[in-house]
Design a protein around this motif. Structure first.
Motif, short mmCIF file in Angstrom:
data_model
loop_
_atom_site.label_atom_id
_atom_site.label_comp_id
_atom_site.label_asym_id
_atom_site.label_seq_id
_atom_site.Cartn_x
_atom_site.Cartn_y
_atom_site.Cartn_z
N THR A 158 -1.42 13.71 -9.65
CA THR A 158 -0.89 14.98 -10.15
C THR A 158 -0.96 15.08 -11.67
OG1 THR A 158 1.35 14.08 -10.24
CG2 THR A 158 0.67 15.16 -8.18
N ARG A 159 -1.26 13.94 -12.35
CA ARG A 159 -1.24 13.93 -13.81
C ARG A 159 -2.62 13.80 -14.44
NH1 ARG A 159 3.83 10.15 -15.69
NH2 ARG A 159 5.38 10.94 -14.20
N LYS A 160 -3.56 13.18 -13.72
CA LYS A 160 -4.83 12.81 -14.32
C LYS A 160 -6.01 13.31 -13.49
CE LYS A 160 -2.68 10.16 -17.38
NZ LYS A 160 -2.67 10.42 -18.84
N THR A 161 -7.18 13.30 -14.15
CA THR A 161 -8.43 13.44 -13.42
C THR A 161 -8.79 12.05 -12.91
OG1 THR A 161 -9.15 15.20 -14.90
CG2 THR A 161 -10.84 14.14 -13.54
N VAL A 162 -9.05 11.94 -11.61
CA VAL A 162 -9.22 10.63 -10.99
C VAL A 162 -10.49 10.61 -10.15
CG1 VAL A 162 -8.21 8.87 -9.48
CG2 VAL A 162 -6.72 10.28 -10.92
N ILE A 163 -11.27 9.54 -10.31
CA ILE A 163 -12.37 9.25 -9.40
C ILE A 163 -12.03 7.95 -8.71
CG2 ILE A 163 -14.83 8.70 -9.19
CD1 ILE A 163 -15.33 10.39 -11.65
N VAL A 164 -11.91 7.99 -7.39
CA VAL A 164 -11.45 6.83 -6.65
C VAL A 164 -12.54 6.38 -5.68
CG1 VAL A 164 -10.22 8.35 -5.02
CG2 VAL A 164 -9.66 5.91 -5.12
N VAL A 165 -12.86 5.11 -5.76
CA VAL A 165 -13.74 4.47 -4.78
C VAL A 165 -12.84 3.70 -3.84
CG1 VAL A 165 -15.56 2.76 -4.43
CG2 VAL A 165 -15.63 4.25 -6.42
N ALA A 166 -12.83 4.07 -2.57
CA ALA A 166 -11.92 3.43 -1.64
C ALA A 166 -12.51 3.43 -0.25
CB ALA A 166 -10.57 4.14 -1.64
N HIS A 167 -12.03 2.47 0.55
CA HIS A 167 -12.44 2.38 1.94
C HIS A 167 -11.37 2.90 2.89
CE1 HIS A 167 -15.28 -1.15 0.66
NE2 HIS A 167 -15.77 0.03 0.37
N ARG A 168 -10.14 2.95 2.44
CA ARG A 168 -9.04 3.35 3.31
C ARG A 168 -8.94 4.88 3.39
NH1 ARG A 168 -5.04 -0.96 3.97
NH2 ARG A 168 -5.69 -2.79 2.78
N LEU A 169 -8.83 5.37 4.61
CA LEU A 169 -8.66 6.82 4.80
C LEU A 169 -7.41 7.32 4.10
CD1 LEU A 169 -9.67 7.36 8.54
CD2 LEU A 169 -10.72 8.43 6.55
N SER A 170 -6.37 6.48 4.09
CA SER A 170 -5.12 6.91 3.49
C SER A 170 -5.28 7.18 2.00
CB SER A 170 -4.04 5.84 3.71
OG SER A 170 -4.47 4.59 3.19
N THR A 171 -6.27 6.53 1.37
CA THR A 171 -6.48 6.73 -0.06
C THR A 171 -7.26 8.01 -0.34
OG1 THR A 171 -6.48 4.33 -0.39
CG2 THR A 171 -7.40 5.68 -2.17
N VAL A 172 -8.26 8.31 0.51
CA VAL A 172 -9.17 9.41 0.20
C VAL A 172 -8.75 10.74 0.82
CG1 VAL A 172 -11.09 7.84 -0.05
CG2 VAL A 172 -10.68 8.89 2.17
N GLN A 173 -7.84 10.71 1.77
CA GLN A 173 -7.47 11.96 2.44
C GLN A 173 -6.88 12.97 1.47
OE1 GLN A 173 -4.93 10.66 5.63
NE2 GLN A 173 -6.59 10.75 7.15
N GLU A 218 0.83 -1.21 0.00
CA GLU A 218 0.00 0.00 0.00
C GLU A 218 0.86 1.26 0.00
OE1 GLU A 218 -3.45 2.29 2.59
OE2 GLU A 218 -2.59 0.43 3.34
N ALA A 219 1.99 1.20 0.70
CA ALA A 219 2.88 2.36 0.71
C ALA A 219 3.39 2.64 -0.70
CB ALA A 219 4.05 2.10 1.65
N LEU A 220 3.72 1.56 -1.44
CA LEU A 220 4.14 1.75 -2.82
C LEU A 220 3.00 2.30 -3.66
CD1 LEU A 220 6.14 -1.58 -3.38
CD2 LEU A 220 7.08 0.68 -2.92
N VAL A 221 1.78 1.73 -3.45
CA VAL A 221 0.62 2.17 -4.22
C VAL A 221 0.28 3.62 -3.92
CG1 VAL A 221 -1.86 1.81 -4.57
CG2 VAL A 221 -0.31 -0.15 -4.47
N GLN A 222 0.34 3.99 -2.67
CA GLN A 222 0.02 5.36 -2.30
C GLN A 222 0.97 6.35 -2.99
OE1 GLN A 222 -2.60 6.50 -0.77
NE2 GLN A 222 -3.37 4.42 -0.45
N ASP A 223 2.23 5.96 -3.08
CA ASP A 223 3.17 6.82 -3.77
C ASP A 223 2.85 6.89 -5.27
OD1 ASP A 223 5.80 8.33 -3.81
OD2 ASP A 223 6.26 6.70 -5.23
N ALA A 224 2.48 5.72 -5.83
CA ALA A 224 2.09 5.69 -7.24
C ALA A 224 0.83 6.52 -7.47
CB ALA A 224 1.87 4.25 -7.69
N LEU A 225 -0.12 6.40 -6.55
CA LEU A 225 -1.36 7.17 -6.68
C LEU A 225 -1.11 8.67 -6.64
CD1 LEU A 225 -3.88 5.08 -4.52
CD2 LEU A 225 -3.80 5.28 -7.01
N GLN A 226 -0.20 9.07 -5.79
CA GLN A 226 0.11 10.49 -5.72
C GLN A 226 0.66 11.00 -7.05
OE1 GLN A 226 -0.63 12.65 -3.33
NE2 GLN A 226 -1.62 10.96 -2.22
N ARG A 227 1.45 10.17 -7.71
CA ARG A 227 1.96 10.57 -9.02
C ARG A 227 0.83 10.62 -10.05
NH1 ARG A 227 7.36 6.70 -9.59
NH2 ARG A 227 8.11 6.92 -7.44
#
Length: 590
Positions: A533-548, A521-530
């Motif tokens: 910053t590049r795309k329009t994203v709609i994310v369905v997630a249960h983890r606070l770390s993803t939606v914050q 998840e730490a790797l994914v969170q870093d990837a998600l942050q990248r």
């Protein structure tokens, strides 16, 4: 008229578009057919001539010429039969290749709504065994019946020329057989449809249980699964046994009837019937030895196609049963939409106004008036309990499902008016259930798209930290079914890389981090942050770390948006989002 009630001719006519390119081979087989029949009919005639004109009177002169002619006729019939069989085999195999390919493409073009309601095993049966049954009909059933019909007609004509009286006796005995064959044929057609249904049910059940075998084993449900399979297998055995009984009955009726007719005709030929009935006259007079031999030979040639016709009728009934199912799939399968206005570059401005949706007519709406807006470049999170409508929204946005009410616009254009192929090039989804194919790593990232360069795949895997898997296994490594040789995290990162390699403008992440361990998840969170910053994203997630990190969060409940704002704002509001956050301790909703 339903497909089941459709005539055999109309059903077989649906195959013609797939057989048309091999019309020349079918025409060759048809052209050779009367020649084969003629050469077969000439053999008993030559045999009669040899016996009556040479063997019985002891006249050897000319017998050698007749023997040579007989051998030439037999060789010619053999060579023409080879050409006939090869033409049919070639036409049949090519037709089935084309039909199976068309069916597979048809399946790929069906809507997700239709596919969700169809067991995978049943669809596989349509493309495999049902098509195979149709191929058997082409190579060993339909056109061969034309040859058989010509042989039967020719034999009857030859028999009538040899002895009208014996021929009349044979014809008088035929109606009961024809009536019985027709009755059995009707029963076989119904039974073979039931067999196709039973095969599809067994395949569907088996495919589903094998796919979920881990759950079955963990829950100790092996015995129940085996009992369910036995029940369906018993139904298949039952209908197959009944069809075998009627197939055997059809064959034995023709075979037995042929022996009875042969005996009766020999009796008549010997004049016994005339003596028993006290009749006199040329009609029942004894005939020559050559005529008797030729007549018995003709009789055998008459009942051989009739006997084989019973098997060919069974083949045709299987084919018709399979074709009923194939035409049902072609007619009833709901195709995915292919028309619409072209779509170029996407900025990512999405607006949903009073969107309502039900998965099937008559069912309650899953979405009950959703209103939300996504600005270009924004990261928007959808949260809520299980069944609140989060996944449904993402499936509407990539048009996996159509039929919504209300309005969804992308950059000011109604979503339902856009060409689906263009939309899916610009909008990509990462689902909760990862899909890994039994192909190499390169295919699983690029999906065989020639427009995606190796450099683009390298960049995509580095972006989402999937490059470690590539370095460890290599691009040419063949993955096992469903990625069994990958961890859950590695499989999820590969699906991320696949999405980024296709370079969409709008990304839908549906529960994408729900099954990933904390290290991954730490790797994914870093990837998600990248990605964020590049795309329009709609994310369905249960983890606070993803939606914050989302620019805006929409909270759904029972198909409606009940709250909207940033993480801190919604916590301060103390409403539904705050309750989910407190209850989940870092996990939002179900």
């Amino acid at each position: 008229m339903s497909r089941r009630e459709a005539s055999t001719a109309s059903l077989l006519a649906t195959v013609w578009p797939y057989a048309r390119p091999e019309a020349w081979a079918l025409a060759l087989a048809l052209a050779v057919t009367p020649l084969v029949a003629g050469l077969q009919l000439a053999q008993p005639w030559l045999l009669r001539k040899a016996i009556d004109e040479h063997v019985v009177p002891g006249q050897a002169q000319g017998l050698g010429g007749l023997a040579g002619a007989y051998l030439a006729v037999v060789a010619g019939a053999y060579l023409l039969q080879v050409a006939y069989t090869m033409s049919l085999s070639f036409a049949g195999s090519r037709t089935i290749l084309r039909l199976r390919s068309a069916l597979f493409r048809h399946l790929l073009g069906l809507s997700q709504r239709y596919l969700d309601g169809q067991p995978t095993g049943r669809l596989m049966t349509r493309v495999t065994s049902d098509v195979e049954a149709l191929g058997d009909a082409i190579t060993a059933g339909a056109i061969t019946l034309v040859l058989d019909a010509l042989v039967v007609v020719g034999v009857l004509v030859a028999m009538a020329l040899l002895d009208p009286g014996l021929t009349l006796v044979a014809l008088l005995l035929a109606p009961p057989l024809l009536f019985a064959v027709d009755r059995v044929r009707r029963v076989l057609r119904r039974l073979f449809v039931e067999v196709r249904d039973a095969v599809a049910a067994v395949n569907a059940f088996m495919a589903e249980r094998i796919d979920g075998v881990e759950v079955i084993q963990l829950q100790g449900a092996e015995a129940l699964a085996a009992a369910g399979f036995d029940q369906r297998n018993a139904r298949l055995r039952g209908v197959t046994s009944r069809s075998n009984v009627f197939e055997s009955l059809l064959f034995s009726m023709v075979d037995g009837f042929g022996s009875v007719v042969a005996g009766v005709l020999l009796w008549v030929a010997a004049g016994a019937l005339g003596q028993a009935l006290g009749l006199d006259g040329s009609l029942l007079a004894p005939v020559s030895a050559g005529t008797v031999v030729a007549f018995v030979d003709y009789l055998d040639r008459l009942f051989v196609p009739l006997r084989e016709a019973s098997n060919k009728v069974a083949i045709l009934q299987r084919a018709v049963a399979g074709l009923v199912k194939i035409t049902e799939l072609l007619a009833e399968g709901e195709p995915a939409p292919t028309d619409g206005a072209p779509l170029g570059e996407v900025r990512g401005h999405l607006v949903l106004r009073d969107v309502r949706f039900a998965y099937r007519p008559g069912l309650p709406d899953v979405l009950q008036g959703v209103d939300l807006e996504v600005q270009p470049g924004q990261v928007v999170a959808l949260v809520g309990a299980t069944g609140s409508g989060k996944t449904t929204i993402t499936r509407l946005l990539d048009r996996s499902y159509d039929g919504y009410r209300g309005s969804i616009t992308l950059d000011g254009r109604e979503l339902s008016s856009l060409r689906v192929a263009d939309l899916r090039r610009r909008v990509a989804a990462v689902r909760q259930d990862q899909q890994i194919f039994s192909e190499d790593l390169a295919f699983n990232v690029g999906l065989g798209n020639p427009g995606i360069s190796p450099q683009a795949m390298d960049e995509a895997t580095r972006l989402v930290h999937a490059d470690r898997t590539v370095q460890a296994l290599g691009w040419t490594h063949m993955l096992r079914e469903r990625g069994a040789d990958l961890s859950v995290g590695e499989g999820q990162l590969l699906t991320f890389a696949r999405t980024m390699a296709h370079d969409p403008d709008l990304i839908l992440l549906d529960e994408a981090t729900a099954s990933i361990d904390s290290l991954t998840e730490a790797l994914v969170q870093d990837a998600l942050q990248r990605i964020f910053t590049r795309k329009t994203v709609i994310v369905v997630a249960h983890r606070l770390s993803t939606v914050q990190a989302a620019d805006r969060i929409f909270v759904l409940d029972a198909g409606r948006v009940v709250e909207a704002g940033r993480h801190e704002e919604l916590l301060a509001l103390g409403g539904r989002y705050a309750a989910l956050a407190r209850a989940g301790e870092g996990v939002l909703g179900g």
